[in-house]
Scaffold this motif. Sequence first.
Motif, PDB file in Angstrom:
ATOM      1  N   CYS A  75     -55.122 -42.987-107.357  1.00 40.66           N
ATOM      2  CA  CYS A  75     -56.077 -42.275-106.827  1.00 40.66           C
ATOM      3  C   CYS A  75     -56.261 -42.228-105.391  1.00 40.66           C
ATOM      4  CB  CYS A  75     -56.695 -42.169-107.312  1.00 40.66           C
ATOM      5  SG  CYS A  75     -56.497 -41.161-109.190  1.00 40.66           S
ATOM      6  N   GLN A  76     -56.389 -44.271-105.032  1.00 43.33           N
ATOM      7  CA  GLN A  76     -56.865 -44.557-103.984  1.00 43.33           C
ATOM      8  C   GLN A  76     -56.090 -44.726-103.024  1.00 43.33           C
ATOM      9  OE1 GLN A  76     -56.678 -48.574-106.077  1.00 43.33           O
ATOM     10  NE2 GLN A  76     -58.633 -48.963-104.366  1.00 43.33           N
ATOM     11  N   CYS A  77     -55.183 -43.696-102.671  1.00 47.08           N
ATOM     12  CA  CYS A  77     -53.956 -43.758-101.634  1.00 47.08           C
ATOM     13  C   CYS A  77     -53.727 -42.088-101.800  1.00 47.08           C
ATOM     14  CB  CYS A  77     -52.958 -44.122-102.398  1.00 47.08           C
ATOM     15  SG  CYS A  77     -52.673 -46.201-102.200  1.00 47.08           S
ATOM     16  N   SER A  78     -53.903 -41.521-102.931  1.00 49.76           N
ATOM     17  CA  SER A  78     -53.122 -40.387-102.567  1.00 49.76           C
ATOM     18  C   SER A  78     -54.174 -38.661-102.565  1.00 49.76           C
ATOM     19  CB  SER A  78     -52.028 -39.319-103.987  1.00 49.76           C
ATOM     20  OG  SER A  78     -53.401 -39.541-105.098  1.00 49.76           O
ATOM     21  N   ARG A  79     -56.089 -39.418-102.585  1.00 46.84           N
ATOM     22  CA  ARG A  79     -57.069 -38.649-102.464  1.00 46.84           C
ATOM     23  C   ARG A  79     -57.656 -38.899-101.387  1.00 46.84           C
ATOM     24  NH1 ARG A  79     -59.287 -39.075-108.056  1.00 46.84           N
ATOM     25  NH2 ARG A  79     -58.397 -37.897-109.435  1.00 46.84           N
ATOM     26  N   LEU A  80     -56.963 -39.744-100.222  1.00 46.02           N
ATOM     27  CA  LEU A  80     -57.550 -39.578 -99.020  1.00 46.02           C
ATOM     28  C   LEU A  80     -56.990 -38.617 -98.516  1.00 46.02           C
ATOM     29  CD1 LEU A  80     -58.747 -41.293 -97.196  1.00 46.02           C
ATOM     30  CD2 LEU A  80     -57.281 -42.996 -96.598  1.00 46.02           C
ATOM     31  N   SER A  81     -57.457 -38.056 -96.866  1.00 45.19           N
ATOM     32  CA  SER A  81     -57.177 -36.965 -95.959  1.00 45.19           C
ATOM     33  C   SER A  81     -56.362 -37.875 -95.392  1.00 45.19           C
ATOM     34  CB  SER A  81     -58.241 -35.959 -95.523  1.00 45.19           C
ATOM     35  OG  SER A  81     -59.032 -35.761 -96.369  1.00 45.19           O
ATOM     36  N   PRO A  82     -54.724 -37.412 -94.794  1.00 40.77           N
ATOM     37  CA  PRO A  82     -54.319 -37.923 -94.072  1.00 40.77           C
ATOM     38  C   PRO A  82     -54.864 -38.128 -92.094  1.00 40.77           C
ATOM     39  CG  PRO A  82     -52.965 -36.482 -94.460  1.00 40.77           C
ATOM     40  CD  PRO A  82     -54.327 -36.243 -95.605  1.00 40.77           C
ATOM     41  N   GLN A  83     -55.825 -37.320 -92.181  1.00 42.07           N
ATOM     42  CA  GLN A  83     -56.993 -37.802 -91.060  1.00 42.07           C
ATOM     43  C   GLN A  83     -57.580 -38.930 -91.009  1.00 42.07           C
ATOM     44  OE1 GLN A  83     -56.388 -34.802 -93.073  1.00 42.07           O
ATOM     45  NE2 GLN A  83     -55.637 -33.689 -91.239  1.00 42.07           N
ATOM     46  N   LYS A  84     -58.294 -39.419 -91.916  1.00 41.86           N
ATOM     47  CA  LYS A  84     -59.197 -40.089 -92.176  1.00 41.86           C
ATOM     48  C   LYS A  84     -57.929 -42.229 -92.728  1.00 41.86           C
ATOM     49  CE  LYS A  84     -62.810 -37.968 -93.635  1.00 41.86           C
ATOM     50  NZ  LYS A  84     -63.437 -37.460 -95.026  1.00 41.86           N
ATOM     51  N   ARG A  85     -56.939 -41.689 -92.044  1.00 35.90           N
ATOM     52  CA  ARG A  85     -56.307 -43.117 -92.437  1.00 35.90           C
ATOM     53  C   ARG A  85     -56.583 -43.942 -91.412  1.00 35.90           C
ATOM     54  NH1 ARG A  85     -50.415 -40.612 -94.003  1.00 35.90           N
ATOM     55  NH2 ARG A  85     -50.454 -39.707 -96.236  1.00 35.90           N
ATOM     56  N   LYS A  86     -56.524 -45.420 -92.111  1.00 30.70           N
ATOM     57  CA  LYS A  86     -56.667 -46.254 -91.103  1.00 30.70           C
ATOM     58  C   LYS A  86     -55.659 -47.231 -91.384  1.00 30.70           C
ATOM     59  CE  LYS A  86     -62.051 -46.132 -91.065  1.00 30.70           C
ATOM     60  NZ  LYS A  86     -63.589 -47.259 -91.393  1.00 30.70           N
ATOM     61  N   ASN A  87     -55.148 -47.672 -89.844  1.00 35.13           N
ATOM     62  CA  ASN A  87     -53.418 -48.469 -90.007  1.00 35.13           C
ATOM     63  C   ASN A  87     -54.250 -49.559 -90.727  1.00 35.13           C
ATOM     64  OD1 ASN A  87     -51.460 -48.771 -89.647  1.00 35.13           O
ATOM     65  ND2 ASN A  87     -51.509 -48.867 -87.490  1.00 35.13           N
ATOM     66  N   CYS A  88     -52.977 -49.785 -91.892  1.00 35.28           N
ATOM     67  CA  CYS A  88     -52.103 -50.782 -92.238  1.00 35.28           C
ATOM     68  C   CYS A  88     -51.587 -52.092 -92.026  1.00 35.28           C
ATOM     69  CB  CYS A  88     -52.975 -51.030 -93.811  1.00 35.28           C
ATOM     70  SG  CYS A  88     -52.940 -52.330 -94.765  1.00 35.28           S
ATOM     71  N   GLY A  89     -50.463 -51.412 -91.216  1.00 36.87           N
ATOM     72  CA  GLY A  89     -49.234 -52.035 -91.091  1.00 36.87           C
ATOM     73  C   GLY A  89     -49.010 -51.860 -89.422  1.00 36.87           C
TER      74      GLY A  89
END
Length: 129
Positions: free
Chosen positions: A29-43
């Motif tokens: 849920c922590q991953c799939s419920r986040l809108s792609p446009q709101k992703r903050k790079n972690c890699g």
Amino acid sequence: MGPRDAQLLAVLLVLGLCALAGGEKPSPCQCSRLSPQKRKNCGFPGITSDQCFDKGCCFDSRVAGVPWCFEPLPKQESEQCVMEVSARRDCGYRGISPEECASRNCCFSNLIFEVPWCFYPKSVEDCHY
């Protein structure tokens, strides 16, 4: 082994322990419920899903033009309460206590002002990696 070697060994040991403790795989849920446009790079470019999860981050390569390895939504007491702030639907009233909110079978988080603190949970059936 001299004092300098012992210091180097201690530093390497601490770094190794930090690397082991650092990455707990986030919940679906922590991953799939986040809108792609709101992703903050972690890699970094070319990171694998295993490397990303080892960092405690989410991985999803299905959407082009956004980070594939990204920071998860904040952890909650219940998976049903993990959601973007914009997805919260009010379940209480201004100033509701955590106990009153729980008696309504709702989620409570007062970390962000100007949004509902007591909000309806969501089914976890839509959560996935």
